[in-house]
Design a protein around this motif. Sequence first.
Motif, short mmCIF file in Angstrom:
data_model
loop_
_atom_site.label_atom_id
_atom_site.label_comp_id
_atom_site.label_asym_id
_atom_site.label_seq_id
_atom_site.Cartn_x
_atom_site.Cartn_y
_atom_site.Cartn_z
N GLN A 9 -18.80 -27.73 -47.76
CA GLN A 9 -17.78 -27.11 -48.70
C GLN A 9 -18.67 -26.40 -50.07
OE1 GLN A 9 -15.55 -30.72 -49.07
NE2 GLN A 9 -13.75 -29.76 -48.09
N ARG A 12 -20.01 -23.25 -48.88
CA ARG A 12 -19.26 -22.15 -48.57
C ARG A 12 -18.40 -21.78 -49.83
NH1 ARG A 12 -16.47 -23.59 -42.61
NH2 ARG A 12 -18.47 -23.85 -41.44
N ARG A 16 -18.66 -17.84 -50.53
CA ARG A 16 -17.67 -16.88 -50.76
C ARG A 16 -17.73 -16.17 -51.95
NH1 ARG A 16 -12.81 -18.08 -50.64
NH2 ARG A 16 -12.16 -16.25 -49.59
N SER A 21 -19.49 -13.69 -47.48
CA SER A 21 -18.77 -14.17 -46.01
C SER A 21 -18.28 -12.83 -45.44
CB SER A 21 -17.43 -14.99 -46.43
OG SER A 21 -16.61 -14.23 -47.21
N ASP A 23 -15.50 -11.36 -45.27
CA ASP A 23 -14.71 -10.51 -45.94
C ASP A 23 -15.48 -9.61 -47.08
OD1 ASP A 23 -12.45 -11.71 -44.38
OD2 ASP A 23 -12.77 -13.54 -46.06
N ASP A 252 -9.07 -20.81 -50.70
CA ASP A 252 -8.99 -20.40 -49.27
C ASP A 252 -10.35 -20.92 -48.56
OD1 ASP A 252 -7.18 -18.41 -49.69
OD2 ASP A 252 -8.36 -17.24 -51.03
N ASP A 254 -10.64 -23.15 -46.35
CA ASP A 254 -10.63 -23.13 -44.72
C ASP A 254 -10.68 -22.01 -44.03
OD1 ASP A 254 -10.32 -26.10 -45.42
OD2 ASP A 254 -8.17 -25.82 -45.32
N ARG A 255 -10.73 -20.87 -44.90
CA ARG A 255 -10.67 -19.37 -44.20
C ARG A 255 -11.86 -18.87 -44.22
NH1 ARG A 255 -6.92 -16.17 -47.60
NH2 ARG A 255 -7.66 -14.50 -45.99
N PHE A 256 -13.02 -19.76 -44.41
CA PHE A 256 -14.44 -19.04 -44.48
C PHE A 256 -14.93 -18.57 -43.27
CE2 PHE A 256 -18.92 -19.65 -43.83
CZ PHE A 256 -19.43 -19.00 -44.95
N ALA A 257 -15.33 -17.18 -43.39
CA ALA A 257 -15.63 -16.30 -42.02
C ALA A 257 -17.00 -15.96 -42.22
CB ALA A 257 -14.96 -15.25 -41.93
#
Length: 365
Positions: A9, A12, A16, A21, A23, A252, A254-257
């Motif tokens: 966590q 990430r 981000r 990431s 995005d 955000d 949980d939205r790690f890309a």
Amino acid sequence: MTHELTREQARRIAVRAQLLSADRPAGIVETVDALTVINIEPTAAIAPSADLILWSRLGWPYQPADLARLVEEDRAIFEWGGFYRTMADLPLLRHEMAARPQSREAREWLAANAVFRQEVLDRLRADGPLRPTDIPDTAQVSWRSSGWTNNRNTLQMLEMLVLHGDVAISVRDAGGRLFDLADRVYPADALEIAPEEAARERAERRLSSLGIARSKSIAQPIEPVDVGSVGEEATVVGVPGTWRLDPAALADLDRFAPRTVLLSPFDRLVFDRRRLEDLFDFEYLLEMYKPASKRRWGYFALPILHGDRFVGKLDAKADRKAGVLMVNAIHEDRPFDLATSEAVHREIRDLAQWLGLDIRGLPEA
């Protein structure tokens, strides 16, 4: 309240926050604003650090000429202390500028060269922007140093006046930097912000750009890597001590890309080596200052980020005369699986194409 994070966590959040990431940000100014600073180390074994940092975030839309235009024509970005920053951050630095130079030796040298200082300012006002070699050295007292600045009085005076905010860097080209009076580079209508408010806002912006950071860390000469008391307290499982966390970074998570990225050795994600080891368990050292025989990864090895983990280093060099990006080695911290290998190779090919170079030495994935 103290947040408890796993290492995954925390990694990430850090990735981000640094816009690494999948995005991607929209443009250069937005990127510099979110990162707060972009390192300007000009060593171009592959590309200057600022260009690598921006390319790693923006990808193909980024071109160095666009950054130059924003700095030199639009004045949306400026250079101070070895970093690019958005002009909107100038008011946050005014009080720090007024306090520089900080060393007693530098202050005494400036005082002893009051006449020289005024002559430099007068010359810039009459003829600027100028290179250091365009301004006569009329120093009353020579600058003494054990390093390369010894007796380089004009350059040293200009550097100190930039830090103090009287002079600014107007243009940076292949021949180096051109200096001018600050009031011809910086906006005249910059806001006035109280010192305490400015310091807190800088710390908050720094934490937002890092996601998670130590309250206190190793002191840096210009731009800190710690954040004081801003944010919220956090712990990371398996890592001693406490951290400061940007609470917005949790929203955000949980939205790690993920994506795969080649980073500049001066990237802020790897700049704080202690944090790098604590969160990413990644050992890295820039070896350009080491003798060739003592290098493990290469002169200007690029850290390789794959998702939320660092997986290795790329030893490569851009030979612009030959028109090639020479891949000397891909150092795998742990053996790559096929997906990782393909992603790393794809990123190397993208780098070469962005540089306008062919690739040599790239092994099969």
